[in-house]
Design a protein around this motif. Structure first.
Motif, PDB file in Angstrom:
ATOM      1  N   LEU A  25      18.769  14.248  13.987  1.00  0.00           N
ATOM      2  CA  LEU A  25      18.393  13.390  12.863  1.00  0.00           C
ATOM      3  C   LEU A  25      19.570  13.228  11.894  1.00  0.00           C
ATOM      4  N   ILE A  26      20.281  14.302  11.627  1.00  0.00           N
ATOM      5  CA  ILE A  26      21.436  14.233  10.723  1.00  0.00           C
ATOM      6  C   ILE A  26      22.493  13.283  11.281  1.00  0.00           C
ATOM      7  N   ILE A  27      22.751  13.383  12.581  1.00  0.00           N
ATOM      8  CA  ILE A  27      23.729  12.485  13.219  1.00  0.00           C
ATOM      9  C   ILE A  27      23.292  11.030  13.072  1.00  0.00           C
ATOM     10  N   LYS A  28      21.998  10.770  13.317  1.00  0.00           N
ATOM     11  CA  LYS A  28      21.496   9.398  13.208  1.00  0.00           C
ATOM     12  C   LYS A  28      21.575   8.886  11.770  1.00  0.00           C
ATOM     13  N   LEU A  29      21.237   9.751  10.811  1.00  0.00           N
ATOM     14  CA  LEU A  29      21.315   9.350   9.402  1.00  0.00           C
ATOM     15  C   LEU A  29      22.755   9.026   8.999  1.00  0.00           C
ATOM     16  N   LYS A  30      23.700   9.830   9.475  1.00  0.00           N
ATOM     17  CA  LYS A  30      25.104   9.576   9.158  1.00  0.00           C
ATOM     18  C   LYS A  30      25.590   8.287   9.807  1.00  0.00           C
TER      19      LYS A  30
END
Length: 445
Positions: free
Chosen positions: A197-202
């Motif tokens: 999720l963090i990767i996608k948000l970034k």
């Protein structure tokens, strides 16, 4: 039936310390088949230029208990089948034994991976130890210390197969191994989901940032659409930008100051001043964990004191992608000073956070990659280059609206990163308790 965690009170002595009464200690060689790629196999059969179907797992592909396949080499499947002893199957573990010692991961697919040099295969005997439990055991702090003790620590650390086979493993009964692995897997799944999720948000933030800094927001707070309304845009040195925008440059929009040049005369003595170094200035973040001191008189310091919302830009770095990285000074850093490999930019009229977003944008990063010079392996930029950077200028209201959207994503990312850190700490605690038997998994009706 449900399972609960119960504090254990009954222990016995063992070669690795206190363990539960019904647990045992075995060497890794007693509970698994261990081998590596033979030198002749690599010399006679491996040719990465053939780019086959089977990934040859190298040390760089094993990170923090999982496989990292961002940089791979491969061999043909027929070669892997010929070298069956060093081929990898579902349930095998791989472990690094030269250079970076003790990185371990689980293989979860058949016929997709093969050993490469400096990586060993561990094939557990399922009647003695389960693969996922063994993975957790080898990742534990206690096992990693034992691996280090077994290693030869020279300029190139190494762990021989004979010594790897001597590694002591603590073994609960098989049913408890399964339950421990399931608990840890649950936390691992949460960690993986949060990391993803963090990767996608970034990624979403990066794409949105590009749009916000080139298309801007209309009077309704929506992104302008250059396809539907080309009449709302104009050509500029930055490409197509909204008609209402202007293009300026860094020299006009900022007051720029260089920091203190370090040397023997700056060794802290009577007038110690805390200052920020390149290491403190990350992209989009000032890190205050390790603050150094220098010597400076009051009259030298006054023009180089940091104020809230000043911007700091990195002047030199070995990695060209890190040149020009920019961060904004938080309240906690007010009153500090800074070294000469940093430029301080103080906004004259721009919103500092809008300026921060632009100076970290892909357009500016590409500018630095084109122009930065290299000296002794260090990529550097200079004041002239910095002055010449083009800067988009929109209204103050639009800048504030753009910053608000960016801040929403930053806050979400920070929240998820804090949760990820919490999960990792939770896993560490569970591993410490469950893998030592301090806490047992019990089934109750």
């Amino acid at each position: 039936m449900r399972e609960v965690l119960v504090k254990n009170e009954e222990f016995k002595d063992s070669p690795v310390g206190k363990i539960p009464q019904d647990w045992e200690v075995k060497t890794l060689g007693d509970c698994a088949f261990i081998t590596k790629l033979a030198g002749f196999e690599y010399t006679n059969y491996f040719d990465y230029s053939q780019q086959g179907e089977v990934i040859a797992l190298r040390v760089l592909n094993i990170r923090n208990g999982v496989l990292d396949l961002s940089d791979i080499q491969s061999i043909p499947r027929k070669v892997s089948k010929q070298l069956s002893r060093s081929s990898l199957g579902k349930g095998d573990l791989v472990i690094s034994y030269v250079g970076t010692i003790g990185e371990v991961a689980l293989i979860e697919e058949d016929e997709r991976f093969h050993l490469a040099p400096n990586v060993a295969k561990i094939s557990p005997n399922p009647e003695i130890v389960r693969s996922r439990f063994l993975l957790a055991q080898i990742l534990s702090q206690a096992a990693q210390k034992r691996i280090l003790d077994l290693s030869t620590l020279t300029s190139q650390p190494a762990l021989s197969m004979s010594r790897l086979r001597q590694l002591m493993i603590v073994l609960p009964p098989i049913p408890e191994q399964r339950r421990i692995a399931e608990i840890l897997d649950t936390v691992d799944e949460a960690i993986a989901r949060t990391s993803s999720l963090i990767i996608k948000l970034k990624q979403t933030k990066t794409g949105l940032l590009q749009d916000l800094l080139t298309r801007g927001l209309d009077e309704h707070g929506k992104l302008r659409d250059p396809q539907a309304h080309p009449e709302q845009f104009k050509d500029s040195p930055l490409g197509r930008i909204p008609k209402e925008w202007d293009v300026s440059d860094v020299e006009i929009q900022f007051d720029i100051t260089a920091g203190f040049t370090l040397g023997e005369h700056r060794r802290p003595r009577n007038n110690k001043r805390k200052y920020l170094r390149v290491a403190n200035v990350h992209r989009d973040e000032i890190v205050l964990d390790d603050i150094a001191e220098l010597e400076a008189e009051d009259h030298e310091l006054s023009s180089r004191l940091l104020q809230k919302d000043d911007l700091l830009i990195v002047e030199g770095h070995a990695n060209p992608d890190e040149i020009g990285r920019c961060a904004i000074v938080p309240a906690e850093a007010v009153g500090l000073t800074f070294q000469n490999h940093l430029f301080r930019l103080r906004c004259k009229s721009m919103n500092p956070n809008f300026a921060l977003a632009w100076l970290n944008s892909e357009w500016v990063r590409a500018y630095w990659r084109r122009l930065c010079g290299t000296s002794s392996g260090l990529n550097t930029i200079n004041r002239t280059m910095l002055n010449a950077i083009f800067v988009p200028i929109s209204t103050q209201d639009e800048q504030r609206s753009i910053v608000a959207i960016i801040d929403t994503y930053k806050r979400r990312i920070r929240t998820e990163e804090a949760y990820l850190n919490k999960l990792k700490l939770q896993k560490q605690g569970l591993m410490q308790d469950l893998l030592t038997g301090k806490v047992r998994v019990k089934s109750i009706k």
